[in-house]
Design a protein around this motif. Structure first.
Motif, PDB file in Angstrom:
ATOM      1  N   CYS A  51       0.831  -1.216   0.000  1.00 51.57           N
ATOM      2  CA  CYS A  51       0.000   0.000   0.000  1.00 51.57           C
ATOM      3  C   CYS A  51       0.859   1.258   0.000  1.00 51.57           C
ATOM      4  O   CYS A  51       0.533   2.245  -0.664  1.00 51.57           O
ATOM      5  CB  CYS A  51      -0.930  -0.016   1.205  1.00 51.57           C
ATOM      6  N   ALA A  52       1.972   1.216   0.740  1.00 47.87           N
ATOM      7  CA  ALA A  52       2.865   2.377   0.781  1.00 47.87           C
ATOM      8  C   ALA A  52       3.521   2.625  -0.574  1.00 47.87           C
ATOM      9  O   ALA A  52       3.781   3.775  -0.950  1.00 47.87           O
ATOM     10  CB  ALA A  52       3.925   2.173   1.859  1.00 47.87           C
ATOM     11  N   ALA A  53       3.799   1.553  -1.326  1.00 46.22           N
ATOM     12  CA  ALA A  53       4.393   1.724  -2.657  1.00 46.22           C
ATOM     13  C   ALA A  53       3.459   2.496  -3.576  1.00 46.22           C
ATOM     14  O   ALA A  53       3.901   3.368  -4.340  1.00 46.22           O
ATOM     15  CB  ALA A  53       4.724   0.349  -3.249  1.00 46.22           C
ATOM     16  N   ALA A  57       3.553   6.542  -5.177  1.00 45.25           N
ATOM     17  CA  ALA A  57       3.315   6.838  -6.592  1.00 45.25           C
ATOM     18  C   ALA A  57       2.127   7.774  -6.786  1.00 45.25           C
ATOM     19  O   ALA A  57       1.734   8.043  -7.925  1.00 45.25           O
ATOM     20  CB  ALA A  57       3.090   5.540  -7.361  1.00 45.25           C
ATOM     21  N   GLY A  58       1.546   8.265  -5.687  1.00 41.16           N
ATOM     22  CA  GLY A  58       0.431   9.194  -5.788  1.00 41.16           C
ATOM     23  C   GLY A  58      -0.923   8.537  -5.907  1.00 41.16           C
ATOM     24  O   GLY A  58      -1.890   9.182  -6.314  1.00 41.16           O
ATOM     25  N   TRP A 231       8.403   0.802  -8.593  1.00 42.41           N
ATOM     26  CA  TRP A 231       8.386   0.449  -7.179  1.00 42.41           C
ATOM     27  C   TRP A 231       9.337  -0.694  -6.851  1.00 42.41           C
ATOM     28  O   TRP A 231       9.550  -1.025  -5.672  1.00 42.41           O
ATOM     29  CB  TRP A 231       6.978   0.021  -6.772  1.00 42.41           C
ATOM     30  N   LEU A 232       9.954  -1.305  -7.850  1.00 42.29           N
ATOM     31  CA  LEU A 232      10.839  -2.436  -7.606  1.00 42.29           C
ATOM     32  C   LEU A 232      12.148  -2.014  -6.952  1.00 42.29           C
ATOM     33  O   LEU A 232      12.793  -2.825  -6.281  1.00 42.29           O
ATOM     34  CB  LEU A 232      11.115  -3.153  -8.936  1.00 42.29           C
ATOM     35  N   GLY A 233      12.552  -0.754  -7.108  1.00 39.69           N
ATOM     36  CA  GLY A 233      13.829  -0.293  -6.556  1.00 39.69           C
ATOM     37  C   GLY A 233      13.972  -0.503  -5.058  1.00 39.69           C
ATOM     38  O   GLY A 233      14.948  -1.108  -4.592  1.00 39.69           O
ATOM     39  N   PRO A 234      13.039  -0.001  -4.219  1.00 42.62           N
ATOM     40  CA  PRO A 234      13.153  -0.239  -2.776  1.00 42.62           C
ATOM     41  C   PRO A 234      13.144  -1.707  -2.393  1.00 42.62           C
ATOM     42  O   PRO A 234      13.784  -2.100  -1.417  1.00 42.62           O
ATOM     43  CB  PRO A 234      11.923   0.496  -2.218  1.00 42.62           C
ATOM     44  N   ARG A 259       7.315   6.392   3.652  1.00 39.39           N
ATOM     45  CA  ARG A 259       5.999   6.983   3.906  1.00 39.39           C
ATOM     46  C   ARG A 259       5.940   7.599   5.302  1.00 39.39           C
ATOM     47  O   ARG A 259       5.329   8.650   5.503  1.00 39.39           O
ATOM     48  CB  ARG A 259       4.918   5.925   3.752  1.00 39.39           C
ATOM     49  N   GLN A 260       6.593   6.959   6.272  1.00 39.12           N
ATOM     50  CA  GLN A 260       6.584   7.467   7.641  1.00 39.12           C
ATOM     51  C   GLN A 260       7.549   8.625   7.838  1.00 39.12           C
ATOM     52  O   GLN A 260       7.342   9.462   8.723  1.00 39.12           O
ATOM     53  CB  GLN A 260       6.931   6.333   8.613  1.00 39.12           C
TER      54      GLN A 260
END
Length: 371
Positions: A51-53, A57-58, A231-234, A259-260
């Motif tokens: 969900c954070a990913a 991404a907005g 999103w694969l980078g992290p 996100r935090q």
């Protein structure tokens, strides 16, 4: 120190935040090693990080929608954002279930981004290729001991051979992509960008794990190797931490950490500031995860008190494990996972309701979560 850092970067300025973040991450990973809720925390972290990913991404995805979609129990038609979040969830699980360094290998990265080449089909002996050859050579029949006449089953042998050849040539169809220029940039060379990122990754071998992960992630966001699946980078940076032995008992949820954190990346930030922001995000995430681990441990103790004095074949302990592992629990989900009727699931959830938080406040489609 012999660190492969650019000359413009001050190691003295990076030392304090990275040491603090490294200590916080190491303490949390050690706590996770002996925690009774370690597996439940890891399962929850997959959902939260997915969900954070999408949030980074907005886009916004409800956590309960993702849980139900993963269980195949959607209450509404899945949105495009929900499907993308589920793709992140499945990718995290694949990386966590494989060897620590698998995601960073050429084969692993190709599989994760959907560019793996299908392996050539291996021809296996068929009924018509092996057994019939022996029969044709004059093998004795087991029942009557008579010799089978050569060529007696020639027609059947030929038919089996014809049908087996097309099957042996079947290979998985490669993934197709839109080359019309309407969705993807025609000049975007994924292979060259991925090769450039892997070269940057190779230059971090002499760095400490946390600093190597920060440089690898910064290079990923700068190069942007993939038009899709940014999103694969992290996730790859988290795999790097795991392969270097910094985290042994979990796949770090870097999307949740960013996100935090208060930091938001902008184009004018210099390289040194971005590395410090990464370290601060790791420290913030490790402290928040420690609090979440305490909360789940306390919730487990309270819920297990409800299981005392019950018969040995009671499904209540399994329901407790489900409540800890899943961020959201519904009656149909509990009934499906425990293989009981919805009435039995409702009754067990009502018995645990004093230690569960009701999320919807409605008469239908109710959902609960641990307090």
């Amino acid at each position: 120190m012999g660190l492969d850092l650019p000359a413009s970067v001050s190691y003295e300025r990076l030392q304090a935040p990275f040491e603090s973040a490294s200590d916080a991450l190491a303490r949390f990973d050690e706590r996770l090693r002996s925690s009774p809720v370690a597996e439940a925390f890891a399962l929850r972290a997959h959902f939260n990080d997915a969900c954070a990913a999408l949030w980074r991404a907005g886009e916004f995805v409800q956590l309960e929608d993702l849980v139900l979609h993963d269980a195949g129990m959607d209450v509404r038609t899945p949105t495009h954002e929900l499907v993308r979040a589920h793709a992140v969830l499945l990718t995290r699980r694949r990386i966590a279930d494989r060897e620590p360094a698998w995601a960073l290998t050429t084969e692993g990265l190709a599989n994760l981004r959907g560019a793996g080449r299908p392996h050539d089909a291996v021809s296996e002996p068929t009924i018509g290729s092996g057994a019939m050859d022996e029969v044709a050579d004059g093998e004795l029949d087991d029942e009557d001991g008579e010799t089978i006449i050569t060529g007696e089953f020639a027609e059947i042998d030929e038919l089996l051979a014809r049908t087996s050849r097309p099957i042996e040539r079947i290979q998985p169809a490669p993934l197709k992509r839109d080359d019309s220029g309407l969705v993807y940039d025609e000049d975007w060379d994924d292979e060259a960008r991925v090769a450039e990122w892997r070269q940057r990754l190779g230059g971090t071998q002499n760095l400490p794990p946390l600093m190597a992960a920060s440089i690898a992630l910064d290079a990923w966001e700068e190069i942007e190797p993939l038009q899709r699946s940014a999103w694969l980078g992290p996730l790859l940076a988290a795999a790097l931490l795991r392969s270097r032995g910094k985290t042994r008992h979990c796949l770090t949820a870097l999307h949740s950490g960013f996100r935090q954190a208060k930091y938001r990346r902008v184009g004018r930030d210099d390289f040194e500031s971005r590395l410090i922001a990464f370290a601060c995000a790791i420290e913030t995430m490790a402290k928040a995860d420690s609090k979440e681990l305490d909360r789940l441990t306390l919730a487990r103790e309270l819920l297990l008190r409800k299981c005392k004095g019950r018969r040995t074949n009671s499904r209540m302990p399994q329901l407790v494990d489900l409540c800890l592992a899943s961020p959201v629990v519904t009656v149909p989900l509990a009934a499906k996972e425990l293989r009981v009727s919805q009435q039995a699931a409702t009754q067990m959830i009502d018995e645990l309701s004093s230690n569960l938080r009701e999320l919807t406040g409605r008469g239908r489609y109710r959902a609960w979560a641990v307090m």
